[in-house]
Scaffold this active site. Structure first.
Site: not given
Length: 715
Positions: A22-23, A26-27, A137
Site C-alpha cells: 500500500g501507499a 506518509m509513505g 485509527d
C-alpha cells in the site's frame, strides 16, 4: 498487493523488498523478507516528512514504545531506523485479508464471532494503552484476519506521524465513520477514543454497515458528533456494550479492561464465520507464490541516490556500478535546468539611493525573495506592493540595514516553486521569501524552504496542506480554510441571522471544500440550523436548487472551489426562483461566475483600495504606479514590512533568528494584525484578522467591509 515500481529500491536496510502492500501521503508499505527469510511489512516514511527536526525524535520514541508491545493480538515491531534519509520500521507480516474486505465479501458476522473479535481487540488495545500509546485509527481496514485470530496494525506510528501536523481547530487524525467525537472536533484524545472506534468496528461487523452511515465525510462527521448511532441489527447480547462504547462523552465509555471482561474469552476454534477461513487461506497462499527480486538500481530511484550517500540505510544489492557518479551528475543537471528556467528572471530593487551617506560605513543589505508566477496578475500586484515597502524602508534615516527585493518565477507549478526556492536558498544574501503563489505551488515551496532553512511568509495560499506549517520554516499571514470562511460566517451570524441555512457541498474538490462544511456542521460556527446538500462532481445543481427554493431557506453557502461549478449553482438557484442571500469564498471568482452571481457575497483574504484604513497606502501606490492597488498588493506591502520588523531584531544571523523574532509579538499592518498561537505557532484568527467581504454588483466585485466591521457597516 502490487508489484514493485521501477523507482522502488530492492532493499532497505537488510530487508529485501518483494511487493507493495500500500501507499499513502506518509509513505509506502512493502512486503519484505528479512535476512532470516521471514516475511515482514516494511513501512518507509517519505523523506520530506522527516525534514521536521522533531519528527525523528518522535518517530524513535514511538517505535521504541511500540516495540515493547507483547499483547497477543498486536503486530510486533521488529526493527526501525529513525536516522535513515527516509525513516522506516518493520513489523511482522500478517498473511490475511482485512476485516473490511471480509465483511464486504461475506457480509455481517454472527453474534458469537463478533463477540470473539471484540474480545481479542479489547485485549490488544489494553496492551497498546499500557505502553503509553493511543491507536487513534481503529477501523476495519487496520484489522487483519489470520487463521489463529485478528491482528491490530498501525498502532503508535499514526500518533508519531499525526503530531507533526497541526492539532487545532479543523485538524483531524483518523477515519470518518470510526473516529470519536473528540477526534472529529480536533481535540486531544486518549484511550476512550480507541474504545469509541472499537464500538464502531463491532457495530459494522455485526450489521455489515457503518454505525454512522455512509456518504460524504462531512455528513458522517456531523452524525458522529451530533446524532445517535444506527445499531439496528446488532445482536441483543452485544447491543448494550456497543452502545456504551459509542457514548459521546468519553467518561461514559467503558475502560478496555471492563470491555474485555464483558466480552469474555476468545475462542480460537470458532472465531471466523462461514466463508472467511477460505479467504484467509487464499491470502496466505499468495505470498508463497511471490518471487524474491534481485537487487536493481534504476535511474532516478531512491536507491540510485543512495549510492552516493554512504551513511544511508537504504542499500542496493549487487556491485556499485561506475555509472553512479554519472547518474548523480545527470540528476543534478536536471535540477539546475529547471531552476534556470524557473528563476531566469532576477530583479533587484531598493539599491538606488539607499547607500549610506559619504564617509560613513555602508549599511548591510538584506534581500527579500518574492516567489510566484510572473505571468500572473496577482504576482504583479504583489511586486508593486513589495517595491513600495522596500522604498519606504530604505528612506528611513535610522534603519539598521538596506532592503533589496529579488523576484523568482515559479512558472505556476510545484516543481518550479521547489526549484526557485532552492536557487533562492543558495544565495546567502536572501534572508526570507514571500510566497505569493497559489494553493498548487506554495506547499512545494514550503517543503523546499524547510530543506533550505529559509523563512517563508505566505500571503495568498490557504490550502489545508499548509496546516503543518508549525513544523517548517513557513509562517502564514492569513488563515487556511480549516478555520472556515470568516467573513462569510460573520455576515451570516451578525446580519442574516438565519434560522435555517443550506451548505451546498460541491464534491468536485471535496478535500479542500470539506473544511468549510466541517467548520459549520462539526464546530458549529454558524449560529442557526444548517443542512448539508452534497452534489457530486458530475451532477448538476438543478434538483438541489429547486429543493432549496421550495424550503425557502434563509441563506445558501457554497462549499466549493471551482468557478465554473459555482456559476452553474448561481444560475440554477436563480432559475429555481431562490432570492435569499448566497455566499462563497474567493476561489470561485472568475468572469463566468461574476456574470451569473449578481448579489452574491464573497469572503476573501485580500483587502481593497476602497477600505478607508488603506488610505495612505493607496495614495502612495497611485503616486508611484499611477493606479489604485490591485488585490494582494497591500498584503505584499505588509509582508515586506513584517519581514523588515523581524530582521531588525534578528541581528547578524537573519536566517537563523528571523522566524523566532516574527513569532515573538503581534504586529499591526495596514491589512491585518499578525500574530501566532504560542503553542501551535499558527496564524491567529482572533477577531477574524485578515478577512474581507465583497458583493457582486453588475458583474464586478465591490468591497463591503472588513470582517471585524461586519454588522456595523452592513445591514
Amino acid at each position: 498487493m502490487d508489484r514493485l515500481l521501477p523507482s522502488d529500491p530492492s532493499m532497505i536496510g537488510e530487508y529485501r523488498l518483494a511487493a507493495r502492500l500500500g501507499a499513502g501521503g506518509m509513505g509506502v508499505v512493502y512486503l519484505a523478507r528479512s535476512p532470516h527469510g521471514i516475511w515482514c511489512a516494511l513501512k518507509s516514511i517519505r523523506s520530506e516528512h522527516a525534514d521536521d527536526p522533531g519528527f525523528r525524535a518522535r518517530f524513535r520514541r514511538e517505535t521504541e514504545l511500540a516495540a515493547r508491545l507483547r499483547a497477543r493480538w498486536t503486530v510486533p515491531v521488529l526493527a526501525a531506523d529513525a536516522d535513515a534519509r527516509s525513516p522506516w520500521l518493520v513489523t511482522a507480516y500478517v498473511a490475511g485479508p482485512s476485516l473490511a474486505e471480509a465483511v464486504a465479501l461475506h457480509g455481517s458476522w454472527p453474534a458469537e464471532q463478533s463477540r470473539c473479535l471484540g474480545a481479542a481487540l479489547a485485549e490488544s488495545l489494553e496492551g497498546v494503552h499500557a505502553c503509553g500509546l493511543v491507536h487513534r485509527d481503529v477501523k476495519p481496514a487496520n484489522i487483519l484476519l489470520a487463521a489463529d485470530g485478528p491482528r491490530l496494525i498501525d498502532f503508535g506510528i499514526a500518533r508519531a506521524v499525526g503530531v507533526t501536523a497541526l492539532t487545532t481547530d479543523g485538524a483531524v487524525v483518523g477515519s470518518p465513520g470510526y473516529l470519536s467525537p473528540e477526534q472529529a472536533r480536533g481535540s486531544a484524545v486518549g484511550p476512550p477514543s480507541d474504545v469509541f472506534s472499537l464500538g464502531c468496528v463491532l457495530a459494522h461487523t455485526a450489521t455489515g454497515r457503518p454505525a454512522f452511515g455512509s456518504g460524504g465525510a462531512a455528513a458522517v462527521l456531523y452524525r458522529t458528533v451530533h446524532e445517535e448511532p444506527d445499531l439496528a441489527g446488532v445482536p441483543d447480547e452485544l447491543a448494550g456494550i456497543v452502545r456504551r462504547c459509542l457514548a459521546k462523552d468519553p467518561e461514559q465509555r467503558p475502560a478496555v479492561g471492563e470491555l474485555r471482561d464483558r466480552l469474555g474469552r476468545f475462542d480460537e476454534r470458532h472465531w471466523l464465520p462461514e466463508g472467511v477461513p477460505a479467504l484467509v487461506a487464499a491470502r496466505a497462499a499468495r505470498v508463497l507464490e511471490l518471487p524474491v527480486p534481485q537487487g536493481t538500481v534504476t535511474e532516478g530511484s531512491p536507491a540510485a541516490d543512495a549510492l552516493e550517500a554512504p551513511d544511508t540505510v537504504i542499500r542496493e544489492a549487487g556491485p556499485r556500478a561506475g555509472a553512479s557518479r554519472r547518474r548523480a551528475l545527470t540528476a543534478g543537471g536536471a535540477v539546475l535546468g529547471v531552476g534556470a528556467a524557473s528563476v531566469g528572471g532576477w530583479w533587484l530593487w531598493g539599491r538606488r539611493g539607499s547607500s549610506a551617506p559619504t564617509g560613513t560605513k555602508p549599511l548591510p543589505r538584506r534581500v527579500i525573495g518574492l516567489l510566484g508566477e510572473r505571468a500572473d496578475a496577482v504576482f504583479t500586484a504583489h511586486e508593486r506592493g513589495a517595491r513600495l515597502a522596500v522604498s519606504e524602508h530604505n528612506s528611513a534615516s535610522r534603519r539598521a540595514f538596506d532592503l533589496a527585493l529579488r523576484t523568482a518565477d515559479d512558472a505556476g507549478t510545484a516543481e518550479g516553486a521547489a526549484a526557485a526556492v532552492a536557487r533562492l536558498a543558495a544565495d546567502p544574501e536572501v534572508s526570507v521569501v514571500i510566497g505569493a503563489g497559489t494553493n498548487a505551488t506554495v506547499p512545494a515551496a514550503m517543503e523546499a524552504c524547510a530543506r533550505g532553512r529559509l523563512a517563508q511568509l505566505v500571503t495568498r495560499a490557504d490550502t489545508n496542506e499548509l496546516n503543518a506549517v508549525n513544523t517548517t520554516t513557513t509562517l502564514l499571514m492569513r488563515s487556511t480554510t480549516t478555520a472556515g470562511p470568516p467573513a462569510i460566517l460573520r455576515y451570516l451570524n451578525r446580519v442574516v441571522k438565519p434560522a435555517r441555512a443550506t451548505v451546498v457541498h460541491d464534491l468536485t474538490e471535496a478535500e479542500e471544500s470539506l473544511q468549510t462544511v466541517r467548520s459549520i456542521v462539526v464546530h458549529k460556527k454558524l449560529d442557526g440550523k444548517a443542512t448539508v446538500e452534497e452534489v457530486a462532481a458530475d451532477q448538476d445543481f438543478g434538483f438541489v436548487a429547486r429543493r432549496i427554493a421550495d424550503r425557502d431557506d434563509d441563506a445558501v453557502l457554497l462549499a466549493g472551489e471551482d468557478p465554473g461549478r459555482a456559476a452553474s449553482l448561481a444560475r440554477a438557484l436563480r432559475e429555481a426562483g431562490y432570492r435569499g442571500p448566497c455566499l462563497a469564498n474567493e476561489h470561485v471568482l472568475g468572469a463566468r461566475f461574476l456574470a451569473e452571481a449578481e448579489g452574491w457575497l464573497i469572503g476573501t483574504g485580500y483587502a481593497d483600495a476602497a477600505d478607508p484604513r488603506l488610505g495612505a497606502f493607496t495614495a502612495a501606490h497611485r503616486d508611484r504606479f499611477g493606479t489604485a492597488p490591485a488585490p494582494w498588493a497591500a498584503e505584499a506591502y505588509d509582508a515586506v514590512r513584517f519581514a523588515a520588523h523581524g530582521l531588525t531584531a534578528a541581528g547578524d544571523d537573519p536566517r537563523t533568528a528571523l522566524r523566532a523574532e516574527l513569532l515573538r509579538d503581534p504586529w499591526q499592518g495596514v491589512t491585518r494584525r499578525v500574530g501566532y498561537d504560542d503553542s501551535s505557532e499558527f496564524f491567529r484568527t482572533d477577531e477574524d484578522a485578515g478577512a474581507f467581504l465583497y458583493r457582486v454588483k453588475n458583474h464586478t466585485l465591490h468591497f463591503v467591509a472588513r470582517s471585524d466591521d461586519i454588522g456595523r457597516t452592513e445591514g
